[in-house]
Design a protein around this motif. Structure first.
Motif, PDB file in Angstrom:
ATOM      1  N   SER A 151       0.873  -1.394  -0.152  1.00  0.00           N
ATOM      2  CA  SER A 151      -0.043  -0.040  -0.701  1.00  0.00           C
ATOM      3  C   SER A 151       1.400   1.450  -0.300  1.00  0.00           C
ATOM      4  CB  SER A 151      -0.865  -0.507   1.167  1.00  0.00           C
ATOM      5  OG  SER A 151      -0.281  -0.111   2.525  1.00  0.00           O
ATOM      6  N   THR A 152       2.340   1.357   0.425  1.00  0.00           N
ATOM      7  CA  THR A 152       3.074   3.083   0.362  1.00  0.00           C
ATOM      8  C   THR A 152       3.207   2.928  -1.679  1.00  0.00           C
ATOM      9  OG1 THR A 152       5.266   0.900   0.252  1.00  0.00           O
ATOM     10  CG2 THR A 152       4.299   1.456   2.720  1.00  0.00           C
ATOM     11  N   PHE A 153       3.296   2.035  -2.153  1.00  0.00           N
ATOM     12  CA  PHE A 153       2.966   2.594  -3.488  1.00  0.00           C
ATOM     13  C   PHE A 153       2.529   1.715  -4.396  1.00  0.00           C
ATOM     14  CE2 PHE A 153       5.666  -1.011  -3.247  1.00  0.00           C
ATOM     15  CZ  PHE A 153       5.671  -1.620  -5.032  1.00  0.00           C
ATOM     16  N   GLU A 154       2.541   3.022  -5.626  1.00  0.00           N
ATOM     17  CA  GLU A 154       1.361   2.552  -6.590  1.00  0.00           C
ATOM     18  C   GLU A 154       1.912   1.614  -7.590  1.00  0.00           C
ATOM     19  OE1 GLU A 154      -2.696   2.280  -8.513  1.00  0.00           O
ATOM     20  OE2 GLU A 154      -1.753   2.836  -6.590  1.00  0.00           O
ATOM     21  N   SER A 155       1.603   0.642  -8.727  1.00  0.00           N
ATOM     22  CA  SER A 155       2.607  -0.009  -9.387  1.00  0.00           C
ATOM     23  C   SER A 155       1.805   0.008 -10.508  1.00  0.00           C
ATOM     24  CB  SER A 155       2.407  -1.786  -8.859  1.00  0.00           C
ATOM     25  OG  SER A 155       3.150  -1.921  -7.879  1.00  0.00           O
ATOM     26  N   TRP A 156       2.968   0.672 -11.732  1.00  0.00           N
ATOM     27  CA  TRP A 156       2.603   0.372 -12.960  1.00  0.00           C
ATOM     28  C   TRP A 156       3.210  -0.815 -13.572  1.00  0.00           C
ATOM     29  CZ3 TRP A 156       2.529   6.302 -14.751  1.00  0.00           C
ATOM     30  CH2 TRP A 156       1.325   6.850 -14.217  1.00  0.00           C
ATOM     31  N   GLU A 157       2.942  -1.339 -14.287  1.00  0.00           N
ATOM     32  CA  GLU A 157       3.565  -2.120 -15.378  1.00  0.00           C
ATOM     33  C   GLU A 157       4.741  -1.559 -16.407  1.00  0.00           C
ATOM     34  OE1 GLU A 157       1.299  -5.334 -17.731  1.00  0.00           O
ATOM     35  OE2 GLU A 157       0.263  -5.823 -15.703  1.00  0.00           O
ATOM     36  N   THR A 158       4.352  -0.237 -16.917  1.00  0.00           N
ATOM     37  CA  THR A 158       4.957   0.371 -17.676  1.00  0.00           C
ATOM     38  C   THR A 158       4.641   1.820 -18.073  1.00  0.00           C
ATOM     39  OG1 THR A 158       5.675   0.453 -19.850  1.00  0.00           O
ATOM     40  CG2 THR A 158       3.736  -0.050 -19.467  1.00  0.00           C
ATOM     41  N   VAL A 159       5.764   2.960 -17.791  1.00  0.00           N
ATOM     42  CA  VAL A 159       5.377   4.368 -17.825  1.00  0.00           C
ATOM     43  C   VAL A 159       4.550   4.801 -19.072  1.00  0.00           C
ATOM     44  CG1 VAL A 159       6.359   4.856 -16.389  1.00  0.00           C
ATOM     45  CG2 VAL A 159       7.603   5.273 -19.120  1.00  0.00           C
ATOM     46  N   GLU A 160       4.775   3.630 -21.016  1.00  0.00           N
ATOM     47  CA  GLU A 160       4.358   2.977 -21.752  1.00  0.00           C
ATOM     48  C   GLU A 160       3.066   3.753 -21.909  1.00  0.00           C
ATOM     49  OE1 GLU A 160       5.457   1.186 -26.548  1.00  0.00           O
ATOM     50  OE2 GLU A 160       5.157  -0.006 -24.301  1.00  0.00           O
ATOM     51  N   GLY A 161       2.740   4.825 -23.141  1.00  0.00           N
ATOM     52  CA  GLY A 161       1.087   4.913 -22.234  1.00  0.00           C
ATOM     53  C   GLY A 161       0.517   5.576 -21.187  1.00  0.00           C
ATOM     54  N   ARG A 162       1.141   5.954 -20.195  1.00  0.00           N
ATOM     55  CA  ARG A 162       0.922   7.119 -19.079  1.00  0.00           C
ATOM     56  C   ARG A 162       0.836   8.446 -19.976  1.00  0.00           C
ATOM     57  NH1 ARG A 162      -1.962   4.128 -15.186  1.00  0.00           N
ATOM     58  NH2 ARG A 162      -1.323   1.715 -15.354  1.00  0.00           N
ATOM     59  N   THR A 163       0.329   9.654 -18.968  1.00  0.00           N
ATOM     60  CA  THR A 163       0.269  10.086 -19.572  1.00  0.00           C
ATOM     61  C   THR A 163       0.465  11.438 -18.445  1.00  0.00           C
ATOM     62  OG1 THR A 163      -2.322  11.502 -19.293  1.00  0.00           O
ATOM     63  CG2 THR A 163      -1.279   9.994 -21.667  1.00  0.00           C
ATOM     64  N   ALA A 164       1.058  12.705 -18.690  1.00  0.00           N
ATOM     65  CA  ALA A 164       0.730  13.839 -17.310  1.00  0.00           C
ATOM     66  C   ALA A 164      -0.494  13.323 -16.688  1.00  0.00           C
ATOM     67  CB  ALA A 164       1.378  14.631 -17.718  1.00  0.00           C
ATOM     68  N   GLN A 165      -1.866  13.195 -17.233  1.00  0.00           N
ATOM     69  CA  GLN A 165      -3.519  13.329 -16.413  1.00  0.00           C
ATOM     70  C   GLN A 165      -3.011  12.197 -15.251  1.00  0.00           C
ATOM     71  OE1 GLN A 165      -5.196  15.371 -16.832  1.00  0.00           O
ATOM     72  NE2 GLN A 165      -6.253  15.024 -14.949  1.00  0.00           N
ATOM     73  N   HIS A 166      -2.500  10.551 -15.744  1.00  0.00           N
ATOM     74  CA  HIS A 166      -1.832   9.530 -14.958  1.00  0.00           C
ATOM     75  C   HIS A 166      -1.578   9.986 -13.699  1.00  0.00           C
ATOM     76  CE1 HIS A 166      -3.178   7.499 -18.917  1.00  0.00           C
ATOM     77  NE2 HIS A 166      -4.266   7.007 -18.429  1.00  0.00           N
ATOM     78  N   VAL A 167      -0.755  10.818 -13.511  1.00  0.00           N
ATOM     79  CA  VAL A 167      -0.248  10.890 -13.286  1.00  0.00           C
ATOM     80  C   VAL A 167      -0.474  12.087 -11.930  1.00  0.00           C
ATOM     81  CG1 VAL A 167       2.774  12.055 -12.126  1.00  0.00           C
ATOM     82  CG2 VAL A 167       2.406  10.809 -14.132  1.00  0.00           C
ATOM     83  N   PHE A 168      -1.447  13.245 -12.447  1.00  0.00           N
ATOM     84  CA  PHE A 168      -1.725  13.992 -11.903  1.00  0.00           C
ATOM     85  C   PHE A 168      -3.034  13.466 -10.876  1.00  0.00           C
ATOM     86  CE2 PHE A 168      -1.087  17.404 -14.668  1.00  0.00           C
ATOM     87  CZ  PHE A 168      -0.039  17.562 -14.702  1.00  0.00           C
ATOM     88  N   GLU A 169      -4.054  12.715 -11.789  1.00  0.00           N
ATOM     89  CA  GLU A 169      -4.900  11.750 -10.710  1.00  0.00           C
ATOM     90  C   GLU A 169      -4.077  10.950  -9.666  1.00  0.00           C
ATOM     91  OE1 GLU A 169      -7.209   9.814 -14.091  1.00  0.00           O
ATOM     92  OE2 GLU A 169      -7.828  11.302 -14.906  1.00  0.00           O
ATOM     93  N   LEU A 170      -2.956  10.466 -10.075  1.00  0.00           N
ATOM     94  CA  LEU A 170      -2.263   9.114  -8.254  1.00  0.00           C
ATOM     95  C   LEU A 170      -2.632  10.058  -7.956  1.00  0.00           C
ATOM     96  CD1 LEU A 170      -1.631   6.906  -7.572  1.00  0.00           C
ATOM     97  CD2 LEU A 170       0.300   7.294  -9.103  1.00  0.00           C
ATOM     98  N   PHE A 171      -1.830  11.407  -7.688  1.00  0.00           N
ATOM     99  CA  PHE A 171      -0.737  11.973  -6.475  1.00  0.00           C
ATOM    100  C   PHE A 171      -2.154  12.785  -5.962  1.00  0.00           C
ATOM    101  CE2 PHE A 171      -0.250  16.123  -5.274  1.00  0.00           C
ATOM    102  CZ  PHE A 171       0.845  15.890  -4.412  1.00  0.00           C
ATOM    103  N   HIS A 172      -3.721  13.054  -6.666  1.00  0.00           N
ATOM    104  CA  HIS A 172      -4.825  13.981  -6.190  1.00  0.00           C
ATOM    105  C   HIS A 172      -5.005  12.082  -5.607  1.00  0.00           C
ATOM    106  CE1 HIS A 172      -8.236  16.495  -5.190  1.00  0.00           C
ATOM    107  NE2 HIS A 172      -8.631  15.236  -5.785  1.00  0.00           N
ATOM    108  N   ALA A 173      -5.526  11.389  -5.897  1.00  0.00           N
ATOM    109  CA  ALA A 173      -6.070  10.391  -4.961  1.00  0.00           C
ATOM    110  C   ALA A 173      -5.289   9.638  -4.170  1.00  0.00           C
ATOM    111  CB  ALA A 173      -5.933   8.992  -6.179  1.00  0.00           C
ATOM    112  N   ARG A 174      -3.915  10.003  -4.288  1.00  0.00           N
ATOM    113  CA  ARG A 174      -3.068   9.458  -3.176  1.00  0.00           C
ATOM    114  C   ARG A 174      -3.039  10.755  -1.999  1.00  0.00           C
ATOM    115  NH1 ARG A 174      -0.191   4.628  -2.088  1.00  0.00           N
ATOM    116  NH2 ARG A 174      -0.186   2.958  -3.630  1.00  0.00           N
ATOM    117  N   ARG A 175      -3.055  11.913  -2.076  1.00  0.00           N
ATOM    118  CA  ARG A 175      -2.959  12.216  -0.819  1.00  0.00           C
ATOM    119  C   ARG A 175      -4.515  13.510  -0.411  1.00  0.00           C
ATOM    120  NH1 ARG A 175       1.105  11.330  -0.146  1.00  0.00           N
ATOM    121  NH2 ARG A 175       3.336  12.838  -0.817  1.00  0.00           N
ATOM    122  N   THR A 176      -5.458  12.801  -1.194  1.00  0.00           N
ATOM    123  CA  THR A 176      -7.118  12.695  -0.170  1.00  0.00           C
ATOM    124  C   THR A 176      -7.498  11.380   0.319  1.00  0.00           C
ATOM    125  OG1 THR A 176      -7.543  12.445  -3.126  1.00  0.00           O
ATOM    126  CG2 THR A 176      -7.123  15.270  -2.210  1.00  0.00           C
ATOM    127  N   ALA A 177      -7.055  10.383  -0.329  1.00  0.00           N
ATOM    128  CA  ALA A 177      -7.384   9.260   0.042  1.00  0.00           C
ATOM    129  C   ALA A 177      -7.064   9.537   1.880  1.00  0.00           C
ATOM    130  CB  ALA A 177      -6.414   8.384   0.390  1.00  0.00           C
TER     131      ALA A 177
END
Length: 210
Positions: free
Chosen positions: A184-210
Motif C-alpha cells: 500500500s505504500t506505492f502504486e504499481s505500474w507495469e510500464t510508463v508507456e502510454g501513461r500521461t501527465a494526467q495519469h500522474v496528476f490523478e494518482l497524486f490527487h488520489a493518494r493525497r486525498t485518501a
C-alpha cells in the motif's frame, strides 16, 4: 535513471562480470540482481568481496566508464519515458533525476534526452547516504524548491522505492529486472508507456486525498 529512464542494467551486469573475471573471480546473474538499485559504493564493496583488488573509487570509475562506453553505442531508452518527460516539460512541471549512478554518467544521459527535461540532478556522488535512505529524494525535492510530499517519484527497484517512500513522496513502482512485491505504500505500474501527465496528476490527487 537506470531501469526507469534507461535500461542500463544489462550494461552494468556485463561490466560487473568483466571486472570480476579479470581478477579471477566468479560472478553470476544472481550476484548482479542483488545489486540492482544499490548505491555504487555498496556495490563496489561487494565486488571487492568477489576478488576485485581495487579501491572502491577505482571500481566505480572503471565500471562507470565501461557502462558509458556501451551507452555511447546505444542509449537503451525505456518505453514511454521520454514521452512522459516531454509532456511534463511542456506543462512546466519541474523534474529532478535522482540516481545512484555518478554525476558524469547521469549528465551524459540527461544530455541524450534531447531537451531540458530535468531542472536538477542528484547523483550517487552527491549524497552521504545512498538509496534506500531517504536522503537522495529529499535532496531532489530541495533542489526543485518543493517539499518531498508534493512530489511524485517513479522507481524500478526495491531500494529506490524504499528511498522515495521514506522521503514522503507519492511513489510509482515500475519494476523491470527485479520483481518488487506490491504493497500500500506505492502504486504499481507495469510500464510508463502510454501513461500521461494526467495519469500522474490523478494518482497524486488520489493518494493525497485518501
Amino acid at each position: 535513471m537506470d531501469g526507469t529512464l534507461v535500461d542500463t542494467e544489462p550494461y552494468w551486469q556485463a561490466a560487473e562480470l568483466e571486472l570480476v573475471t579479470s581478477f579471477g573471480g566468479t560472478w553470476t546473474e544472481e550476484d548482479s540482481v542483488e545489486l540492482v538499485g544499490s548505491g555504487l559504493w555498496h556495490s563496489a564493496r561487494i565486488l571487492q568481496s568477489h576478488g576485485v583488488d581495487l579501491s572502491e573509487d577505482e571500481i566505480i570509475d572503471r565500471m562507470t566508464t565501461r557502462v558509458m562506453e556501451q551507452v555511447a553505442e546505444q542509449v537503451p531508452w525505456r518505453p514511454g519515458s521520454r514521452e512522459l518527460l516531454a509532456e511534463l516539460f511542456e506543462l512546466g512541471i519541474p523534474c529532478a533525476l535522482v540516481t545512484m549512478s555518478v554525476r558524469r554518467m547521469a549528465l551524459d544521459i540527461v544530455a541524450a534526452v534531447g531537451f531540458d527535461a530535468f531542472a536538477a540532478v542528484i547523483a550517487g556522488d552527491d549524497v552521504t547516504h545512498s538509496k534506500p535512505h531517504p536522503e537522495p529524494y529529499l535532496l531532489g525535492a530541495a533542489a526543485l524548491g518543493v517539499d518531498a510530499s508534493d512530489c511524485v517519484a517513479i522507481e524500478d527497484s526495491a531500494p529506490g522505492i524504499a528511498s522515495a517512500v521514506a522521503a514522503g513522496t507519492v511513489v510509482i513502482g515500475v519494476p523491470l529486472h527485479v520483481a518488487v512485491p506490491s504493497d500500500s505504500t506505492f502504486e504499481s505500474w507495469e510500464t510508463v508507456e502510454g501513461r500521461t501527465a494526467q495519469h500522474v496528476f490523478e494518482l497524486f490527487h488520489a493518494r493525497r486525498t485518501a
